[in-house]
Structure formats: structure tokens, C-alpha cells
Write a protein that holds these residues in place. Structure first.
Motif, PDB file in Angstrom:
ATOM      1  N   PRO A 139      50.858  71.202  96.843  1.00 10.73           N
ATOM      2  CA  PRO A 139      51.011  72.505  96.184  1.00 10.73           C
ATOM      3  C   PRO A 139      52.411  73.080  96.276  1.00 10.73           C
ATOM      4  O   PRO A 139      52.890  73.701  95.322  1.00 10.73           O
ATOM      5  CB  PRO A 139      49.972  73.384  96.906  1.00 10.73           C
ATOM      6  CG  PRO A 139      49.631  72.655  98.168  1.00 10.73           C
ATOM      7  CD  PRO A 139      49.812  71.221  97.862  1.00 10.73           C
ATOM      8  N   LYS A 140      53.099  72.902  97.386  1.00  9.05           N
ATOM      9  CA  LYS A 140      54.445  73.460  97.517  1.00  9.05           C
ATOM     10  C   LYS A 140      55.420  72.764  96.571  1.00  9.05           C
ATOM     11  O   LYS A 140      56.347  73.395  96.048  1.00  9.05           O
ATOM     12  CB  LYS A 140      54.921  73.332  98.963  1.00  9.05           C
ATOM     13  CG  LYS A 140      54.133  74.204  99.933  1.00  9.05           C
ATOM     14  CD  LYS A 140      54.661  74.057 101.353  1.00  9.05           C
ATOM     15  CE  LYS A 140      53.863  74.941 102.311  1.00  9.05           C
ATOM     16  NZ  LYS A 140      54.347  74.805 103.710  1.00  9.05           N
ATOM     17  N   CYS A 142      54.445  71.405  93.737  1.00  9.28           N
ATOM     18  CA  CYS A 142      54.030  71.888  92.411  1.00  9.28           C
ATOM     19  C   CYS A 142      54.663  73.237  92.115  1.00  9.28           C
ATOM     20  O   CYS A 142      55.020  73.545  90.970  1.00  9.28           O
ATOM     21  CB  CYS A 142      52.509  71.991  92.332  1.00  9.28           C
ATOM     22  SG  CYS A 142      51.644  70.407  92.353  1.00  9.28           S
ATOM     23  N   ARG A 143      54.814  74.056  93.165  1.00 11.98           N
ATOM     24  CA  ARG A 143      55.475  75.364  93.001  1.00 11.98           C
ATOM     25  C   ARG A 143      56.914  75.180  92.534  1.00 11.98           C
ATOM     26  O   ARG A 143      57.389  75.881  91.627  1.00 11.98           O
ATOM     27  CB  ARG A 143      55.444  76.127  94.320  1.00 11.98           C
ATOM     28  CG  ARG A 143      56.154  77.478  94.267  1.00 11.98           C
ATOM     29  CD  ARG A 143      56.224  78.098  95.653  1.00 11.98           C
ATOM     30  NE  ARG A 143      56.843  79.417  95.600  1.00 11.98           N
ATOM     31  CZ  ARG A 143      57.096  80.160  96.668  1.00 11.98           C
ATOM     32  NH1 ARG A 143      56.808  79.705  97.882  1.00 11.98           N
ATOM     33  NH2 ARG A 143      57.651  81.346  96.545  1.00 11.98           N
ATOM     34  N   TYR A 146      56.637  73.621  88.728  1.00 15.21           N
ATOM     35  CA  TYR A 146      56.103  74.450  87.643  1.00 15.21           C
ATOM     36  C   TYR A 146      56.722  75.841  87.586  1.00 15.21           C
ATOM     37  O   TYR A 146      56.734  76.475  86.533  1.00 15.21           O
ATOM     38  CB  TYR A 146      54.581  74.569  87.772  1.00 15.21           C
ATOM     39  CG  TYR A 146      53.860  73.265  87.516  1.00 15.21           C
ATOM     40  CD1 TYR A 146      53.811  72.729  86.237  1.00 15.21           C
ATOM     41  CD2 TYR A 146      53.258  72.567  88.546  1.00 15.21           C
ATOM     42  CE1 TYR A 146      53.161  71.532  85.991  1.00 15.21           C
ATOM     43  CE2 TYR A 146      52.607  71.362  88.325  1.00 15.21           C
ATOM     44  CZ  TYR A 146      52.563  70.858  87.036  1.00 15.21           C
ATOM     45  OH  TYR A 146      51.929  69.680  86.807  1.00 15.21           O
ATOM     46  N   GLU A 150      51.071  81.378  89.994  1.00  8.88           N
ATOM     47  CA  GLU A 150      49.777  80.866  90.467  1.00  8.88           C
ATOM     48  C   GLU A 150      49.877  79.397  90.870  1.00  8.88           C
ATOM     49  O   GLU A 150      48.974  78.601  90.597  1.00  8.88           O
ATOM     50  CB  GLU A 150      48.704  81.050  89.388  1.00  8.88           C
ATOM     51  CG  GLU A 150      48.923  80.294  88.078  1.00  8.88           C
ATOM     52  CD  GLU A 150      49.831  81.018  87.105  1.00  8.88           C
ATOM     53  OE1 GLU A 150      49.929  80.560  85.953  1.00  8.88           O
ATOM     54  OE2 GLU A 150      50.456  82.024  87.497  1.00  8.88           O
ATOM     55  N   TRP A 151      50.938  79.033  91.566  1.00  6.84           N
ATOM     56  CA  TRP A 151      51.153  77.636  91.937  1.00  6.84           C
ATOM     57  C   TRP A 151      50.093  77.110  92.894  1.00  6.84           C
ATOM     58  O   TRP A 151      49.884  75.909  93.012  1.00  6.84           O
ATOM     59  CB  TRP A 151      52.538  77.475  92.571  1.00  6.84           C
ATOM     60  CG  TRP A 151      52.780  78.347  93.776  1.00  6.84           C
ATOM     61  CD1 TRP A 151      53.272  79.609  93.765  1.00  6.84           C
ATOM     62  CD2 TRP A 151      52.521  78.021  95.142  1.00  6.84           C
ATOM     63  NE1 TRP A 151      53.353  80.119  95.037  1.00  6.84           N
ATOM     64  CE2 TRP A 151      52.900  79.152  95.906  1.00  6.84           C
ATOM     65  CE3 TRP A 151      52.026  76.901  95.798  1.00  6.84           C
ATOM     66  CZ2 TRP A 151      52.782  79.179  97.289  1.00  6.84           C
ATOM     67  CZ3 TRP A 151      51.914  76.930  97.172  1.00  6.84           C
ATOM     68  CH2 TRP A 151      52.279  78.055  97.914  1.00  6.84           C
ATOM     69  N   GLU A 152      49.376  78.011  93.601  1.00  3.47           N
ATOM     70  CA  GLU A 152      48.350  77.549  94.535  1.00  3.47           C
ATOM     71  C   GLU A 152      47.219  76.807  93.839  1.00  3.47           C
ATOM     72  O   GLU A 152      46.475  76.051  94.465  1.00  3.47           O
ATOM     73  CB  GLU A 152      47.766  78.739  95.304  1.00  3.47           C
ATOM     74  CG  GLU A 152      48.753  79.441  96.216  1.00  3.47           C
ATOM     75  CD  GLU A 152      49.450  80.584  95.500  1.00  3.47           C
ATOM     76  OE1 GLU A 152      49.353  80.647  94.253  1.00  3.47           O
ATOM     77  OE2 GLU A 152      50.106  81.398  96.182  1.00  3.47           O
ATOM     78  N   TYR A 154      47.504  74.462  91.733  1.00  5.43           N
ATOM     79  CA  TYR A 154      47.854  73.056  91.547  1.00  5.43           C
ATOM     80  C   TYR A 154      47.861  72.375  92.910  1.00  5.43           C
ATOM     81  O   TYR A 154      48.877  72.382  93.620  1.00  5.43           O
ATOM     82  CB  TYR A 154      49.220  72.925  90.873  1.00  5.43           C
ATOM     83  CG  TYR A 154      49.307  73.638  89.549  1.00  5.43           C
ATOM     84  CD1 TYR A 154      48.790  73.059  88.397  1.00  5.43           C
ATOM     85  CD2 TYR A 154      49.893  74.896  89.458  1.00  5.43           C
ATOM     86  CE1 TYR A 154      48.871  73.708  87.173  1.00  5.43           C
ATOM     87  CE2 TYR A 154      49.978  75.558  88.237  1.00  5.43           C
ATOM     88  CZ  TYR A 154      49.457  74.958  87.109  1.00  5.43           C
ATOM     89  OH  TYR A 154      49.536  75.613  85.902  1.00  5.43           O
TER      90      TYR A 154
END
Length: 263
Positions: A139-140, A142-143, A146, A150-152, A154
């Protein structure tokens, strides 16, 4: 072949590293993961070739390279290095198994014209990469990739279990599976339409007689005729001349260094 493979691998560096459209940590990670997964996949493919066939091959190395490149592409910037290694192991073994074992056992695949093994190196490896992305996505990372609030949302399934968010992990894996099915659907529909249109102009497949004859039936010449414009220089043991027949040629004696000239 090796030159083309090297250019492909080099180009894929820009392909995956350029996805963020900026010079960043994420782009650097994508390049690193691309090389790690591809190298691992290549080595695993060669190892399997050695174990089951007794020797490695250039074609096998390149197939393993391609499956690694294809597999890591959807995950290049959103997984850790250890996950890239696991993906390389799987991309070097699962497509190898489907190509070398299943392809010869499944009757449907036996009738598929796939000389370059595209089904295994792209469809199988690509689907594998999409699924593994849904498992290993961090997730980090992905943050960073992207850049959305709302990156959490992913998060890969493995990290979902670790963070007590298994539901979000299963959701992401479902999204990956839907994406794979969508790509398959679009490809089947569009390829079928293209083939139907081409068939209106030229045949899609040669006759069995033309296929048996090969390049000579289509182009009027032999492929890889390196010594002239299509001439064929036959050997005594692999030609239309019998083993006991003399092959037309002339010799010029020049002592110990005499040369043979083909007529």
C-alpha cells in the motif's frame, strides 16, 4: 536472437520505469524490480531445462527472459524486491510447465498455431503477473505510484492479512482478476474481427501442401541461403542425392591447403 533479446530487455527498462512519467523513487524501484524478476525468471527457466533436458538453450533463456518481463510489468512499481524474486521464480516455472508439459497433453492446445509460444510467454505470464500483483502489492508503494488520498484501498492480499484488512486484499485480487478477464474478452473480440476482415482479402492459412513446401512455395526461394541468391549446397548425408551418389562439384588441388569449389 540474443541481440534482439538484449534490445527488448533494455527497452523494457524504459517501458516499466517510464510508467510514473517522472524521475522518482517509484520509477527507480520499477526498473530494479524489472531486472530482478527477469534475471530470476531466466535462471529458473534455464535450470529447469538443465534438469529435464540435460542442457540449457538460448531459446529457453530468451523465453524465460520474456516471461519475467511480462510478469513483473503490472507490479513493477508497487511490490518489494523480495516479491519480485518470487514472481521471477514463478514466471520462470509456471509458463515453462504449461509450454513444455501441458501444451503436449491438452488436445485443444495441440491444434493452436503458436510457433512463437505467445500464449505461454504472454497470456500465461501476463495473467500470472496480474494475479501476483493482487497478492504482493504494497500500500505505501501504491501511495507513491497513484498519488491519491485513498491509497489505503490499494493493498495486496498478503499485506491485507498482515494489516488485518483481508477484505481489502481480496477486493484488490478480485479487481485484478476482472482486469484479466476484460483484457481476454477485448482481445478475443478484436482479434476475431481483424481476422474476419483479413480473410476477405487473403487466406488466413496456407494449404497443407504449401505448408509442407515452406518458404519456397511463397517466396520462390529458400530461407537462410547464405552463400548466394537462393542456391542450395547440399551435404552428402542430408540432401536429395542418395548417400551413395556423387554430389556435383569440382575440386582444385592445391597441396595440403587444397580448396573445394562447389559447381
Amino acid at each position: 536472437m540474443l541481440a534482439g533479446a538484449g534490445l527488448l530487455w533494455m527497452g523494457w527498462t524504459g517501458f516499466n520505469g517510464g510508467d510514473p512519467y517522472t524521475v522518482s523513487v517509484d520509477a527507480s524501484l520499477a526498473v530494479l524490480n524489472t531486472h530482478v524478476c527477469t534475471a530470476t525468471s531466466l535462471l529458473v527457466w534455464l535450470l529447469l531445462d538443465i534438469m529435464f533436458f540435460g542442457k540449457p538453450s538460448v531459446i529457453g533463456a530468451i523465453q524465460g527472459m520474456i516471461t519475467g518481463l511480462v510478469c513483473i510489468t503490472p507490479a513493477a512499481g508497487v511490490v518489494q524486491g523480495w516479491a519480485a524474486i518470487i514472481m521471477g521464480i514463478l514466471s520462470g516455472s509456471i509458463p515453462w510447465y504449461t509450454m513444455m508439459v501441458l501444451h503436449k497433453k491438452i488436445s485443444f492446445l495441440k491444434h493452436v498455431d503458436d510457433t512463437m509460444a505467445i500464449f505461454h510467454t504472454h497470456a500465461i505470464a501476463g495473467s500470472l503477473g496480474g494475479i501476483l500483483t493482487g497478492i504482493f502489492a504494497e500500500p505505501k508503494l501504491c501511495r507513491i505510484f497513484y498519488l491519491v488520498p485513498e491509497w489505503e484501498h490499494y493493498i495486496g492480499l498478503l499485506n491485507g492479512f498482515h494489516d488485518n484488512r483481508a477484505g481489502a486484499g481480496f477486493k484488490q485480487l478480485g479487481v485484478q482478476l476482472l482486469g484479466i478477464l476484460f483484457v481476454v474478452f477485448v482481445n478475443v473480440i478484436m482479434t476475431s474481427i481483424i481476422c474476419v476482415l483479413i480473410r476477405l482479402v487473403v487466406p488466413l492459412r496456407l494449404s497443407e501442401e504449401e505448408l509442407s513446401t515452406g518458404d519456397d512455395a511463397i517466396h520462390g526461394e529458400e530461407a537462410y541461403a547464405l552463400w548466394g541468391d537462393g542456391e542450395k549446397y547440399e551435404s552428402r548425408h542430408d540432401s536429395f542425392y542418395g548417400a551413395d551418389q556423387e554430389i556435383p562439384h569440382s575440386t582444385k588441388s592445391g597441396g595440403a591447403g587444397g580448396q573445394v569449389e562447389m559447381a
